[in-house]
Scaffold this active site. Structure first.
Site, PDB file in Angstrom:
ATOM      1  N   GLU A   1      41.409  89.559  51.084  1.00  0.00           N
ATOM      2  CA  GLU A   1      41.127  90.290  52.331  1.00  0.00           C
ATOM      3  C   GLU A   1      39.977  89.655  53.108  1.00  0.00           C
ATOM      4  OE1 GLU A   1      42.604  93.750  53.171  1.00  0.00           O
ATOM      5  OE2 GLU A   1      44.170  93.324  51.719  1.00  0.00           O
TER       6      GLU A   1
ATOM      7  N   HIS B   1      37.309  98.151  51.112  1.00  0.00           N
ATOM      8  CA  HIS B   1      36.749  96.800  51.205  1.00  0.00           C
ATOM      9  C   HIS B   1      35.284  96.908  50.814  1.00  0.00           C
ATOM     10  CE1 HIS B   1      39.866  95.652  54.497  1.00  0.00           C
ATOM     11  NE2 HIS B   1      40.212  95.073  53.367  1.00  0.00           N
TER      12      HIS B   1
ATOM     13  N   CYS C   1      33.535  95.363  60.447  1.00  0.00           N
ATOM     14  CA  CYS C   1      34.948  94.983  60.321  1.00  0.00           C
ATOM     15  C   CYS C   1      35.385  94.173  61.525  1.00  0.00           C
ATOM     16  CB  CYS C   1      35.859  96.210  60.294  1.00  0.00           C
ATOM     17  SG  CYS C   1      35.559  97.320  58.934  1.00  0.00           S
TER      18      CYS C   1
HETATM   19  O1  SUG Z   1      42.961  97.114  56.641  1.00  0.00           O
HETATM   20  N1  SUG Z   1      42.971  99.659  59.047  1.00  0.00           N
HETATM   21  C1  SUG Z   1      42.343  98.470  58.500  1.00  0.00           C
HETATM   22  C2  SUG Z   1      40.834  98.587  58.596  1.00  0.00           C
HETATM   23  C3  SUG Z   1      40.169  97.273  58.217  1.00  0.00           C
HETATM   24  C4  SUG Z   1      38.688  97.402  58.126  1.00  0.00           C
HETATM   25  N2  SUG Z   1      38.104  96.167  57.802  1.00  0.00           N
HETATM   26  C5  SUG Z   1      37.034  95.972  57.001  1.00  0.00           C
HETATM   27  N3  SUG Z   1      36.586  96.901  56.221  1.00  0.00           N
HETATM   28  N4  SUG Z   1      36.504  94.812  56.992  1.00  0.00           N
HETATM   29  C6  SUG Z   1      42.779  98.265  57.053  1.00  0.00           C
HETATM   30  O2  SUG Z   1      42.890  99.263  56.319  1.00  0.00           O
HETATM   31  C7  SUG Z   1      44.842 101.003  59.817  1.00  0.00           C
HETATM   32  C8  SUG Z   1      46.009 100.839  60.764  1.00  0.00           C
HETATM   33  C9  SUG Z   1      46.731 102.136  61.008  1.00  0.00           C
HETATM   34  O3  SUG Z   1      46.718 102.996  60.145  1.00  0.00           O
HETATM   35  O4  SUG Z   1      47.311 102.287  62.111  1.00  0.00           O
HETATM   36  C10 SUG Z   1      44.275  99.694  59.308  1.00  0.00           C
HETATM   37  O5  SUG Z   1      45.014  98.736  59.156  1.00  0.00           O
END
Ligand code: SUG
Length: 446
Positions: free
Chosen positions: A174, A250, A369
């Protein structure tokens, strides 16, 4: 200061919506089906990046992906002209339509892992696009991410781009959300710190039971090998499985590092004492600050709700840092109390800056993020596409581009509308000209 840390923020794409696609990510699942505001989302992110650039910090932008991903839908057996195809998929498998329409590439902390040239054997800046294998909608990102990164970090004598790791859960990766780096100066050799959630091959090792761990140790180790990192300057540690089960999907939801500071929650790591000792020893003689937030003051639940640790720790001068937190931190009493005393705790963190990125937060993406960190030496900056670096001119161009092309609301049913797919393409075609990216999207390559 010598060398620079650039933050490359992901520009929120025109199809930003709430589809509840990420189990284990509390915000994503709890806001599923709500009406989103792509225009506000893009402006909130751009405003954060521009404000930080105005404070003298180095900022870049990364273009969004083209959505829906028609190629993926075709591979899954949907056919016909676009209107027919959208009609079929929305009736037969609306969850696939939502996944292929996600604007999730905005969270560029997950775009790649980056190792600056001071850490790598061949002296190049290395990028490995993350395969994001754990969630279907995110697994659609790596090819396009790879293409975009090559157009931004375009000088091959300076930058080395690796293909994302092989597909399948064993090398689930990730990106920079599970990686941080400590250094005394950005252009000096640092300690690269990889935090993984589980082992892929070894049985009977600790692992979360409720939610998936999205990063394997094997993936982190492969990246360290690809980037040519020195083992005496690399640390691998396992995230506490209990916090993953509590919604820390994460590691950047529970800790963040910058230069000689590691800001983390007491419950972040499985083998805390050993890991901190290793970081300290590998870092060397310079003073190092472990800023540990006690669970008695801030519970893991508070961290997940407020995104206290999904903050950006930014060096504002030689010694001092500012912490950039989302507005949600103000709404949590424990977190806000802690933040008010943080600047007086004796660490380099001297200032708290609050930003509104609520549209992204509702999908589980805070300030950290939204950005990919790239530490560069002065002479490496010339290898970066200048139209990816945020200037006042680029800010104005992108701001008017958002006004021209973005909707101010998207309801889940709107994803069926063929006009939306056209709007996204028209917008992105224009963006590639604004940002001098050439042809990066599938519709530009036929
Ligand atoms: O991968 N949310 C992302 C959020 C990513 C956050 N990034 C870090 N922590 N670096 C994920 O879970 C949700 C999309 C939706 O539900 O429509 C989403 O993909």
């Amino acid at each position: 200061m010598s060398g620079y840390e650039f933050n490359f923020d992901g520009l929120v794409g025109p199809s930003h919506n709430y589809a509840g696609l990420s189990s284990g990510n509390v915000a994503s699942t709890s806001n599923a089906g709500q009406i989103s505001n792509p225009k506000a989302a893009a402006k909130q992110g751009l405003h954060k990046a521009y404000t930080l650039s105005q404070l003298g910090l180095k900022q870049g932008l990364i273009a969004p992906h083209c959505r829906p991903d028609f190629e993926a839908l075709k591979r899954l057996g949907f056919s016909g002209d676009e209107t027919t195809l959208l009609n079929k998929v929305s009736k037969q498998a609306p969850e696939l339509l939502a996944a292929c329409y996600s604007a999730s590439a905005m969270w560029t902390a997950n775009a790649a892992t980056v190792s600056p040239s001071a850490d790598t054997e061949d002296g190049k800046v290395h990028f490995t696009a993350a395969n994001l294998n754990n969630k279907f909608h995110r697994s659609l990102e790596p090819e396009q991410t790879g293409r975009i990164l090559k157009k931004i970090f375009r000088d091959e004598t300076i930058f080395k781009h690796h293909t994302h790791l092989p597909a399948g859960g064993h090398f689930s990766d990730e990106g920079a959300a599970n990686h941080t780096r400590f250094c005394s100066q950005y252009d000096q050799t640092g300690v690269e710190f990889f935090i993984f959630g589980r082992y892929a091959f070894q049985k009977d090792m600790p692992a979360p039971v409720k939610f998936d761990a999205r990063q394997t140790k094997e993936a982190s180790m492969a990246i360290a090998r690809l980037h040519g990192l020195n083992p005496s300057k690399t640390v691998f540690a396992q995230q506490n499985p209990a916090v993953i089960d509590a919604g820390v999907f994460h590691n950047d939801v529970i800790s963040v590092g910058n230069k000689n500071v590691y800001f983390f929650h007491e419950d972040t790591l499985l083998n805390k004492e050993e890991t901190l000792k290793e970081i300290s020893e590998k870092f060397g003689d310079h003073p190092f600050h472990f800023v540990e937030v006690p669970r008695d003051e801030v519970r893991v639940e508070d961290a997940v709700k407020s995104y206290l640790f999904n903050s950006q720790l930014l060096s504002i001068n030689e010694t001092d840092m500012a912490i950039v937190v989302p507005e949600e931190c103000k709404n949590n009493e424990n977190v806000w109390n802690y933040l008010q005393k943080l600047p007086s705790l004796g660490s380099p963190i001297k200032e708290v800056k609050v930003f509104n990125v609520t549209e992204s937060m509702k999908n589980g993406g805070g300030p950290a993020c939204l950005r990919l960190r790239v530490a560069l030496k002065e002479e490496e900056i010339k290898g970066v596409n200048p139209r990816s670096i945020l200037s006042e001119e680029l800010y104005k161009d992108i701001d008017s581009w958002i006004d021209k092309h973005y909707r101010d609301q998207i309801h889940p049913d709107d994803l069926r509308d063929p006009a939306l797919a056209n709007e996204v393409r028209t917008a992105l075609d224009e963006l590639t000209q604004i940002m001098d990216l050439g042809s990066i999207y599938p519709f530009q390559m036929i």
